[in-house]
Design a protein around this motif. Sequence first.
Motif, PDB file in Angstrom:
ATOM      1  N   LYS A   1       9.733  22.214 -36.179  1.00 45.55           N
ATOM      2  CA  LYS A   1       8.328  22.069 -35.820  1.00 45.55           C
ATOM      3  C   LYS A   1       7.719  23.443 -35.549  1.00 45.55           C
ATOM      4  CE  LYS A   1       4.425  20.334 -34.461  1.00 45.55           C
ATOM      5  NZ  LYS A   1       3.460  19.833 -35.466  1.00 45.55           N
ATOM      6  N   PRO A   2       6.845  23.932 -36.452  1.00 44.93           N
ATOM      7  CA  PRO A   2       6.155  25.196 -36.183  1.00 44.93           C
ATOM      8  C   PRO A   2       5.195  25.038 -35.002  1.00 44.93           C
ATOM      9  CG  PRO A   2       6.104  24.703 -38.535  1.00 44.93           C
ATOM     10  CD  PRO A   2       6.582  23.460 -37.826  1.00 44.93           C
ATOM     11  N   VAL A   3       5.364  25.880 -34.003  1.00 43.25           N
ATOM     12  CA  VAL A   3       4.475  25.842 -32.835  1.00 43.25           C
ATOM     13  C   VAL A   3       3.574  27.073 -32.779  1.00 43.25           C
ATOM     14  CG1 VAL A   3       6.000  24.404 -31.469  1.00 43.25           C
ATOM     15  CG2 VAL A   3       6.284  26.889 -31.403  1.00 43.25           C
ATOM     16  N   GLY A   4       3.819  28.041 -33.662  1.00 44.14           N
ATOM     17  CA  GLY A   4       3.012  29.245 -33.693  1.00 44.14           C
ATOM     18  C   GLY A   4       3.006  29.849 -35.085  1.00 44.14           C
ATOM     19  N   ARG A   5       1.932  30.574 -35.404  1.00 45.88           N
ATOM     20  CA  ARG A   5       1.816  31.257 -36.700  1.00 45.88           C
ATOM     21  C   ARG A   5       1.345  32.683 -36.446  1.00 45.88           C
ATOM     22  NH1 ARG A   5      -1.977  31.478 -41.300  1.00 45.88           N
ATOM     23  NH2 ARG A   5      -3.570  30.612 -39.902  1.00 45.88           N
ATOM     24  N   VAL A   6       2.058  33.663 -37.001  1.00 52.16           N
ATOM     25  CA  VAL A   6       1.757  35.067 -36.741  1.00 52.16           C
ATOM     26  C   VAL A   6       1.124  35.715 -37.963  1.00 52.16           C
ATOM     27  CG1 VAL A   6       3.565  35.341 -35.012  1.00 52.16           C
ATOM     28  CG2 VAL A   6       4.093  35.777 -37.410  1.00 52.16           C
TER      29      VAL A   6
ATOM     30  N   TYR B   1      18.965  38.300 -36.136  1.00 49.24           N
ATOM     31  CA  TYR B   1      20.082  37.606 -36.774  1.00 49.24           C
ATOM     32  C   TYR B   1      19.625  36.844 -38.012  1.00 49.24           C
ATOM     33  CZ  TYR B   1      24.405  34.865 -37.061  1.00 49.24           C
ATOM     34  OH  TYR B   1      25.584  34.302 -37.467  1.00 49.24           O
ATOM     35  N   SER B   2      20.302  37.099 -39.129  1.00 49.14           N
ATOM     36  CA  SER B   2      20.054  36.351 -40.366  1.00 49.14           C
ATOM     37  C   SER B   2      21.317  35.554 -40.688  1.00 49.14           C
ATOM     38  CB  SER B   2      19.717  37.303 -41.514  1.00 49.14           C
ATOM     39  OG  SER B   2      18.524  38.009 -41.246  1.00 49.14           O
ATOM     40  N   PRO B   3      21.233  34.247 -40.734  1.00 49.15           N
ATOM     41  CA  PRO B   3      22.436  33.412 -40.866  1.00 49.15           C
ATOM     42  C   PRO B   3      22.924  33.291 -42.307  1.00 49.15           C
ATOM     43  CG  PRO B   3      20.518  32.012 -40.760  1.00 49.15           C
ATOM     44  CD  PRO B   3      20.012  33.421 -40.608  1.00 49.15           C
ATOM     45  N   GLY B   4      24.188  32.943 -42.446  1.00 46.95           N
ATOM     46  CA  GLY B   4      24.723  32.580 -43.749  1.00 46.95           C
ATOM     47  C   GLY B   4      24.497  31.107 -43.969  1.00 46.95           C
ATOM     48  N   LEU B   5      23.278  30.766 -44.369  1.00 47.21           N
ATOM     49  CA  LEU B   5      22.870  29.367 -44.413  1.00 47.21           C
ATOM     50  C   LEU B   5      22.107  29.114 -45.714  1.00 47.21           C
ATOM     51  CD1 LEU B   5      22.411  26.589 -42.987  1.00 47.21           C
ATOM     52  CD2 LEU B   5      20.367  27.611 -41.958  1.00 47.21           C
ATOM     53  N   GLN B   6      22.569  28.155 -46.486  1.00 50.23           N
ATOM     54  CA  GLN B   6      21.875  27.760 -47.707  1.00 50.23           C
ATOM     55  C   GLN B   6      21.210  26.410 -47.460  1.00 50.23           C
ATOM     56  OE1 GLN B   6      24.373  27.928 -51.190  1.00 50.23           O
ATOM     57  NE2 GLN B   6      25.414  29.784 -50.484  1.00 50.23           N
ATOM     58  N   ALA B   7      19.897  26.431 -47.431  1.00 51.56           N
ATOM     59  CA  ALA B   7      19.164  25.211 -47.091  1.00 51.56           C
ATOM     60  C   ALA B   7      17.755  25.276 -47.659  1.00 51.56           C
ATOM     61  CB  ALA B   7      19.127  25.023 -45.575  1.00 51.56           C
ATOM     62  N   ARG B   8      17.096  24.137 -47.602  1.00 52.38           N
ATOM     63  CA  ARG B   8      15.695  24.031 -48.007  1.00 52.38           C
ATOM     64  C   ARG B   8      14.929  23.264 -46.937  1.00 52.38           C
ATOM     65  NH1 ARG B   8      14.676  22.945 -54.394  1.00 52.38           N
ATOM     66  NH2 ARG B   8      15.923  24.695 -55.223  1.00 52.38           N
ATOM     67  N   ILE B   9      13.627  23.440 -46.971  1.00 51.78           N
ATOM     68  CA  ILE B   9      12.752  22.682 -46.085  1.00 51.78           C
ATOM     69  C   ILE B   9      11.935  21.738 -46.966  1.00 51.78           C
ATOM     70  CG2 ILE B   9      10.853  22.789 -44.432  1.00 51.78           C
ATOM     71  CD1 ILE B   9      11.892  25.485 -43.541  1.00 51.78           C
ATOM     72  N   TYR B  10      11.886  20.469 -46.587  1.00 51.10           N
ATOM     73  CA  TYR B  10      11.217  19.447 -47.378  1.00 51.10           C
ATOM     74  C   TYR B  10      10.065  18.851 -46.574  1.00 51.10           C
ATOM     75  CZ  TYR B  10      15.550  19.600 -50.120  1.00 51.10           C
ATOM     76  OH  TYR B  10      16.614  20.001 -50.873  1.00 51.10           O
ATOM     77  N   THR B  11       9.043  18.421 -47.307  1.00 49.63           N
ATOM     78  CA  THR B  11       7.932  17.714 -46.682  1.00 49.63           C
ATOM     79  C   THR B  11       7.201  16.916 -47.766  1.00 49.63           C
ATOM     80  OG1 THR B  11       5.972  17.940 -45.262  1.00 49.63           O
ATOM     81  CG2 THR B  11       6.261  19.590 -46.983  1.00 49.63           C
ATOM     82  N   GLY B  12       6.345  16.021 -47.348  1.00 50.41           N
ATOM     83  CA  GLY B  12       5.604  15.205 -48.301  1.00 50.41           C
ATOM     84  C   GLY B  12       6.370  13.942 -48.682  1.00 50.41           C
ATOM     85  N   LYS B  13       5.699  13.054 -49.388  1.00 44.50           N
ATOM     86  CA  LYS B  13       6.303  11.796 -49.803  1.00 44.50           C
ATOM     87  C   LYS B  13       7.435  12.063 -50.786  1.00 44.50           C
ATOM     88  CE  LYS B  13       5.162   7.255 -51.732  1.00 44.50           C
ATOM     89  NZ  LYS B  13       4.101   6.403 -52.313  1.00 44.50           N
ATOM     90  N   ASP B  14       8.575  11.442 -50.543  1.00 47.97           N
ATOM     91  CA  ASP B  14       9.768  11.608 -51.390  1.00 47.97           C
ATOM     92  C   ASP B  14      10.169  13.083 -51.518  1.00 47.97           C
ATOM     93  OD1 ASP B  14       9.850   8.842 -51.849  1.00 47.97           O
ATOM     94  OD2 ASP B  14       8.456   9.034 -53.549  1.00 47.97           O
ATOM     95  N   ASP B  15       9.960  13.824 -50.427  1.00 44.36           N
ATOM     96  CA  ASP B  15      10.337  15.253 -50.406  1.00 44.36           C
ATOM     97  C   ASP B  15       9.717  16.014 -51.576  1.00 44.36           C
ATOM     98  OD1 ASP B  15      11.844  14.727 -48.173  1.00 44.36           O
ATOM     99  OD2 ASP B  15      13.721  14.504 -49.290  1.00 44.36           O
TER     100      ASP B  15
ATOM    101  N   MET C   1       1.409  23.783 -40.108  1.00 44.88           N
ATOM    102  CA  MET C   1       1.393  23.569 -38.664  1.00 44.88           C
ATOM    103  C   MET C   1       1.368  22.088 -38.279  1.00 44.88           C
ATOM    104  SD  MET C   1       1.600  26.546 -37.275  1.00 44.88           S
ATOM    105  CE  MET C   1       1.136  26.220 -35.581  1.00 44.88           C
ATOM    106  N   ASN C   2       1.072  21.204 -39.247  1.00 47.19           N
ATOM    107  CA  ASN C   2       0.897  19.795 -38.892  1.00 47.19           C
ATOM    108  C   ASN C   2       1.798  18.834 -39.659  1.00 47.19           C
ATOM    109  OD1 ASN C   2      -1.322  20.151 -36.964  1.00 47.19           O
ATOM    110  ND2 ASN C   2      -2.523  20.790 -38.740  1.00 47.19           N
ATOM    111  N   ASP C   3       2.208  19.198 -40.850  1.00 46.55           N
ATOM    112  CA  ASP C   3       3.063  18.286 -41.624  1.00 46.55           C
ATOM    113  C   ASP C   3       4.471  18.243 -41.043  1.00 46.55           C
ATOM    114  OD1 ASP C   3       0.927  17.826 -43.232  1.00 46.55           O
ATOM    115  OD2 ASP C   3       1.630  19.043 -44.918  1.00 46.55           O
ATOM    116  N   GLU C   4       5.133  17.108 -41.271  1.00 48.25           N
ATOM    117  CA  GLU C   4       6.517  16.973 -40.819  1.00 48.25           C
ATOM    118  C   GLU C   4       7.433  17.742 -41.755  1.00 48.25           C
ATOM    119  OE1 GLU C   4       9.004  13.302 -41.375  1.00 48.25           O
ATOM    120  OE2 GLU C   4       8.721  13.179 -39.180  1.00 48.25           O
ATOM    121  N   LEU C   5       8.277  18.598 -41.199  1.00 49.13           N
ATOM    122  CA  LEU C   5       9.153  19.462 -41.993  1.00 49.13           C
ATOM    123  C   LEU C   5      10.607  19.140 -41.674  1.00 49.13           C
ATOM    124  CD1 LEU C   5       7.322  22.883 -41.442  1.00 49.13           C
ATOM    125  CD2 LEU C   5       6.922  21.219 -43.260  1.00 49.13           C
TER     126      LEU C   5
END
Length: 470
Positions: A225-230, A102-116, A199-203
């Motif tokens: 939260k990524p719990v696995g990497r393939v 399933y691929s959603p109809g979703l427009q979004a971003r993932i942010y991390t780091g100080k002040d995104d 795998m460790n930064d807050e997303l």
Amino acid sequence: MKISDMISMCFGNLFRRKMRSILTVVGVVVGTCAIVVMISLGLGMNLQLENTLAQMGSRLTTISVYNYRYSGMGEGDAAVMDDKAVEQMQNLPGVEVATPIYSPGLQARIYTGKDDRYQMELWDITGMYAKAMPKMGYTLLEGEYPTGPQTEKKKPIYVVVGEYTGYSFQDSKKKFDNYRWPETDENGELKQKPFVDIMNDELILRSNKQDEDDPDSTQFSREIKPVGRVKQDYDKGWETSQGIIMDIEDIKWLEAEYNRVNKIKTSTRNNKGYSNVTVKVATMEDVEPVQEAIKAMGFETNSAEDVRKPMQEQARQQQMFLGGLGGISLLVAAIGITNTMIMSIYERTREIGVMKVLGCKVKNIRSVFLMEAGVIGFVGGIIGVILSYFISFLMNYFNFSFGGDNSGMSMRYMGYYGGGGEQAAAQVSLIPPWLVVAAILFATLIGLISGILPANRAMKISALEAIKHE
């Protein structure tokens, strides 16, 4: 008559007419060589096909199921590919796992780091049953797979990321050099690390505003939260490179939340079920019956079996055709043996009569002629096999292909379908030990069969008339 006498007489008669015997043996050599080389080419084609299939790995046992009426083209009682239908597929004999993709109809971003500071566009996100992830053929580099959807909405959503998903983040504080690429050096080591420790930064996943200038346009956010990497493997899916994989219920919740805050009404399209389901079976033998069962449910399917079976059938037909060409050559050689033995009878009629008068048994006379024909076939078979090895070596050395470019095109198509994109190195001509033994025995048998008629003719010659023959 002793067996030693018959052997001595056999070779004595063959050497008496050396040129005729040599020419007859040459006919068998050509026939044997032709049939061995032709069959070896067919075996080479099969080997190339097997190598290509081996490269395809888990794709051989994967079935893609499509609902082409998903967009509302179908009317009436069209089958709906929903969770109930997926469960029905899961319960089919031989099925290891069935899951929607399933691929959603979703427009979004993932942010991390100080002040995104670091941002990633959410382009490649895939939803499937969490229980299906371990069986999709992914290679887990670190971590583990999520065990199910995150029912607690205030907690992070557990996801699996591709090998290079960390490189998808952009440094929003830089105008230049704001991306890092997963480039490797000559030793295969990455030249630089990504901006983000995936795998460790807050997303934080945050939806895009429908209208940046509209003060009423709202957003929603949720920690992931990524719990696995393939490991990256395009044969398993593009998401293994820089994508994100999560439980399908989590991704549906994100899509529903996005629609809610943006006041987007869901269309009737969503009531038609999934557009794509992946089914993995235990063995290649399970692919065809499972495909037929799914088609009976009203859905379309696609698998490597749709390509593999026609290619194997084509290779089988080519092998039979090539073997037939060699068989014709050996048939001509058999006629030559028969002709040689008949001519030998005419020349040795008086000798046959003398043998009968002296009390030689008729079956011994027959055995002598059969032995001569068998020796011609045996010697011709051995020389033909030796010559076949030489021709096979040349074809492999110069990469000669009997089938022209067609077979190569088929192999490239198989590679495109999921075989790694490159054809495995394989012999053009392959002569296994069983083919050597079979060729020599077949040539000898052809010689014996060709000698039956002349031998029977020699048995029927009258002793009195044979003695009078000049």
